[in-house]
Design a protein around this motif. Structure first.
Motif, PDB file in Angstrom:
ATOM      1  N   GLY A 142      -1.355   6.536  -6.148  1.00 38.77           N
ATOM      2  CA  GLY A 142      -0.656   6.877  -4.917  1.00 38.77           C
ATOM      3  C   GLY A 142      -1.416   7.850  -4.043  1.00 38.77           C
ATOM      4  O   GLY A 142      -2.645   7.861  -4.003  1.00 38.77           O
ATOM      5  N   CYS A 143      -0.671   8.715  -3.376  1.00 37.16           N
ATOM      6  CA  CYS A 143      -1.211   9.534  -2.294  1.00 37.16           C
ATOM      7  C   CYS A 143      -1.889  10.803  -2.814  1.00 37.16           C
ATOM      8  O   CYS A 143      -1.852  11.122  -4.001  1.00 37.16           O
ATOM      9  CB  CYS A 143      -0.088   9.922  -1.330  1.00 37.16           C
ATOM     10  SG  CYS A 143       1.190  10.946  -2.104  1.00 37.16           S
ATOM     11  N   VAL A 161       5.339   0.305  -2.447  1.00 31.96           N
ATOM     12  CA  VAL A 161       5.690  -1.087  -2.181  1.00 31.96           C
ATOM     13  C   VAL A 161       5.950  -1.787  -3.508  1.00 31.96           C
ATOM     14  O   VAL A 161       5.619  -1.287  -4.581  1.00 31.96           O
ATOM     15  CB  VAL A 161       4.579  -1.828  -1.396  1.00 31.96           C
ATOM     16  CG1 VAL A 161       4.409  -1.248  -0.008  1.00 31.96           C
ATOM     17  CG2 VAL A 161       3.253  -1.795  -2.135  1.00 31.96           C
ATOM     18  N   GLU A 162       6.528  -2.998  -3.432  1.00 24.98           N
ATOM     19  CA  GLU A 162       6.936  -3.720  -4.640  1.00 24.98           C
ATOM     20  C   GLU A 162       5.749  -4.044  -5.542  1.00 24.98           C
ATOM     21  O   GLU A 162       5.845  -3.956  -6.768  1.00 24.98           O
ATOM     22  CB  GLU A 162       7.663  -5.003  -4.240  1.00 24.98           C
ATOM     23  CG  GLU A 162       8.238  -5.779  -5.420  1.00 24.98           C
ATOM     24  CD  GLU A 162       8.993  -7.020  -4.980  1.00 24.98           C
ATOM     25  OE1 GLU A 162       9.493  -7.735  -5.858  1.00 24.98           O
ATOM     26  OE2 GLU A 162       9.075  -7.262  -3.761  1.00 24.98           O
ATOM     27  N   LYS A 163       4.617  -4.408  -4.954  1.00 22.47           N
ATOM     28  CA  LYS A 163       3.437  -4.717  -5.749  1.00 22.47           C
ATOM     29  C   LYS A 163       3.005  -3.514  -6.574  1.00 22.47           C
ATOM     30  O   LYS A 163       2.639  -3.636  -7.750  1.00 22.47           O
ATOM     31  CB  LYS A 163       2.297  -5.178  -4.843  1.00 22.47           C
ATOM     32  CG  LYS A 163       1.022  -5.532  -5.589  1.00 22.47           C
ATOM     33  CD  LYS A 163      -0.071  -5.974  -4.627  1.00 22.47           C
ATOM     34  CE  LYS A 163      -1.355  -6.287  -5.373  1.00 22.47           C
ATOM     35  NZ  LYS A 163      -2.440  -6.692  -4.434  1.00 22.47           N
ATOM     36  N   THR A 164       3.067  -2.327  -5.966  1.00 20.24           N
ATOM     37  CA  THR A 164       2.716  -1.103  -6.681  1.00 20.24           C
ATOM     38  C   THR A 164       3.653  -0.882  -7.858  1.00 20.24           C
ATOM     39  O   THR A 164       3.218  -0.496  -8.950  1.00 20.24           O
ATOM     40  CB  THR A 164       2.776   0.108  -5.730  1.00 20.24           C
ATOM     41  OG1 THR A 164       1.980  -0.161  -4.578  1.00 20.24           O
ATOM     42  CG2 THR A 164       2.277   1.366  -6.414  1.00 20.24           C
ATOM     43  N   CYS A 202       6.560   9.353  -8.265  1.00 23.03           N
ATOM     44  CA  CYS A 202       7.599   8.836  -7.380  1.00 23.03           C
ATOM     45  C   CYS A 202       8.420   7.707  -8.001  1.00 23.03           C
ATOM     46  O   CYS A 202       9.640   7.660  -7.835  1.00 23.03           O
ATOM     47  CB  CYS A 202       6.969   8.374  -6.073  1.00 23.03           C
ATOM     48  SG  CYS A 202       6.340   9.750  -5.081  1.00 23.03           S
ATOM     49  N   MET A 203       7.784   6.777  -8.712  1.00 26.75           N
ATOM     50  CA  MET A 203       8.567   5.704  -9.319  1.00 26.75           C
ATOM     51  C   MET A 203       9.438   6.245 -10.445  1.00 26.75           C
ATOM     52  O   MET A 203      10.579   5.809 -10.630  1.00 26.75           O
ATOM     53  CB  MET A 203       7.658   4.597  -9.847  1.00 26.75           C
ATOM     54  CG  MET A 203       8.459   3.416 -10.387  1.00 26.75           C
ATOM     55  SD  MET A 203       7.436   2.033 -10.871  1.00 26.75           S
ATOM     56  CE  MET A 203       8.693   0.969 -11.604  1.00 26.75           C
ATOM     57  N   LYS A 206      10.696  -4.755   0.696  1.00 27.25           N
ATOM     58  CA  LYS A 206      11.979  -4.120   0.423  1.00 27.25           C
ATOM     59  C   LYS A 206      11.883  -3.237  -0.810  1.00 27.25           C
ATOM     60  O   LYS A 206      11.377  -3.654  -1.845  1.00 27.25           O
ATOM     61  CB  LYS A 206      13.068  -5.176   0.215  1.00 27.25           C
ATOM     62  CG  LYS A 206      13.379  -5.991   1.463  1.00 27.25           C
ATOM     63  CD  LYS A 206      14.531  -6.959   1.228  1.00 27.25           C
ATOM     64  CE  LYS A 206      14.877  -7.710   2.509  1.00 27.25           C
ATOM     65  NZ  LYS A 206      16.049  -8.617   2.320  1.00 27.25           N
ATOM     66  N   ARG A 207      12.386  -1.998  -0.681  1.00 26.43           N
ATOM     67  CA  ARG A 207      12.413  -1.079  -1.797  1.00 26.43           C
ATOM     68  C   ARG A 207      13.858  -0.914  -2.252  1.00 26.43           C
ATOM     69  O   ARG A 207      14.757  -0.669  -1.437  1.00 26.43           O
ATOM     70  CB  ARG A 207      11.833   0.281  -1.417  1.00 26.43           C
ATOM     71  CG  ARG A 207      10.465   0.209  -0.730  1.00 26.43           C
ATOM     72  CD  ARG A 207       9.427  -0.591  -1.519  1.00 26.43           C
ATOM     73  NE  ARG A 207       9.112  -0.003  -2.798  1.00 26.43           N
ATOM     74  CZ  ARG A 207       9.228  -0.634  -3.952  1.00 26.43           C
ATOM     75  NH1 ARG A 207       9.655  -1.891  -4.007  1.00 26.43           N
ATOM     76  NH2 ARG A 207       8.918  -0.031  -5.067  1.00 26.43           N
TER      77      ARG A 207
END
Length: 418
Positions: free
Chosen positions: A10-11, A50-53, A76-77, A318-319
């Motif tokens: 991530g970031c 995103v969903e792929k992540t 985050c997830m 969509k999350r």
């Protein structure tokens, strides 16, 4: 004492959290392992933008639980969708960032001493200045993980920056979910970012400072003071990452982005007025559920008008748990078409900017190794300059070098020391 393995996705803010986790583990006498197979505990700091992540995070967690002794999942997830790991039969402790050291050390509490050296990423020091944000975007799942804005005092962040510089950092990366609103929670809705940057730049040493993502709404209220701060401090890269996300006010309203296109343009105009040269970085979400063809064209027109030199183009996905997830989405083919069109325009805009640099001389800071015998550098506006054959040139991360720009690819330039 434990041997640990940590992976971060991530970031830059996530990488900053991992640095803080590793700092506490080192303070407690624990040591990094060569890899997950050699570790007593693996730590997975996740992203879920995103969903792929999300799918990638679950797959990596499955792999790690088979490779290591114990697995701790954070990020985050973990905070926004922690139940997903249990649903996937992943045996892991799913915890907040602050709880990772105790989870990894089975409750042992480390003692941090004043002379503890910070953890650096080569010549780069990452400084998360706050957690959370003041926004409530309809598509964003990250706020479920990070919560409301929580800003430490300016003095505390300055001391952290000082420690990084004294430990050898040549580039300080200011990070956060939204750096522009730093201090809103303790300063009656006014940004403390200009004051923080001024005080960091007053620290003795030869270094550069990069300011991370700042949403346009937060920057707008402080735009003049912030631009003046950039102009007054050579230590600051003349670089601003302000994600506009759409060129349509209707779509921005549906996204609940808080700013309007006009406010974003006022930020750009203020920086144009105060700085002779600077780099604008921005983001666009393509294919938001309510985006019409006319809305998309407004985004394309805005990109042509402001001509940012760094552009992130993301197709909407969509999350779970967000309001935008309940909206009727656009078809994948349409989103792909719009994304392709914007990405082609992006390459044209960025390529023109880099072509204009060829033949110029610039001072750059070498920040990290590149591919093969090269090193990645940044000029005063945070443009990426690649110095090839770095060993032969005697250039390594942490060095300030004058180069001549000799060529470019779409996303970066090449420089030769002079």
């Amino acid at each position: 004492m434990a041997r640990y393995h940590i992976e971060t996705y991530g970031c830059t803010a996530n990488r900053g959290e991992s640095r803080a986790i590793e700092q506490r583990l080192r303070d407690g006498g624990h040591h990094p392992a060569e890899g997950p197979a050699d570790a007593d505990v693996a730590i997975l700091n996740t992203c879920t933008v995103v969903e792929k992540t999300e799918r990638n995070m679950l797959r990596r967690a499955e792999e790690l639980q088979d490779e290591t002794g114990d697995l701790v999942v954070t990020g985050c997830m973990a905070l926004a969708q922690g139940e997903e790991f249990a649903d996937a039969d992943i045996d892991a402790d799913v915890v907040h960032w602050d709880q990772v050291p105790e989870a990894a050390m089975n409750g042992e509490c480390p003692t941090t001493t004043p002379d503890t050296e910070p953890i650096l990423d080569g010549a780069i020091g990452i400084l998360p200045i706050a957690r959370g944000c003041m926004s409530d975007c309809s598509y964003c799942i990250t706020k479920r993980a990070t919560g409301k804005l929580d800003s430490p005092p300016v003095k505390e962040n300055v001391e952290k920056a000082r420690a990084l510089i004294h430990a050898g950092a040549k580039e300080i990366r200011i990070t956060g979910q939204d750096t522009g609103v730093y201090g809103w929670d303790r300063n009656q809705g006014e940004s403390l970012l200009p004051e923080l940057l001024d005080r960091i730049c007053d620290i003795e040493g030869d270094f550069r400072v990069r300011v991370g993502m700042a949403n346009p709404k937060g920057v707008h209220g402080a735009r003049e003071e912030l631009a003046d701060t950039f102009a007054a401090n050579d230590e600051l890269y003349n670089f601003l990452h302000a994600p506009v996300q759409s060129g349509s006010n209707d779509v921005l309203g549906d996204m609940r982005r808080q700013h309007r296109v006009e406010e974003f343009l006022e930020v750009v105009e203020t920086f144009d007025d105060r700085l002779d040269e600077w780099t604008l970085s921005t983001d666009f979400i393509v294919g938001f559920p309510t985006e019409t063809e006319a809305d998309h064209e407004q985004s394309m027109d805005l990109l042509r008008r402001v001509r940012p030199e760094k552009i992130n183009v993301t197709r909407f996905s969509k999350r779970p748990g967000t309001d935008a997830a309940e909206m009727k989405g656009l078809g994948g083919t349409l989103k792909k078409k719009r994304s392709k069109a914007m990405s082609e325009l992006k390459r044209e805009v960025v390529g023109e900017a880099h072509e204009s640099m060829v033949g110029e001389r610039r001072e750059v800071l070498a920040v990290r190794p590149g591919t093969g015998d090269s090193v990645k550098c940044r000029d005063g506006a945070y443009r990426q300059v690649i110095v090839q054959h770095a060993d032969d040139q005697g250039v390594e991360p942490g060095d300030f070098v004058e180069v001549e720009i000799t060529g470019h690819e779409t996303m970066y330039t090449f420089g030769t020391p002079v």
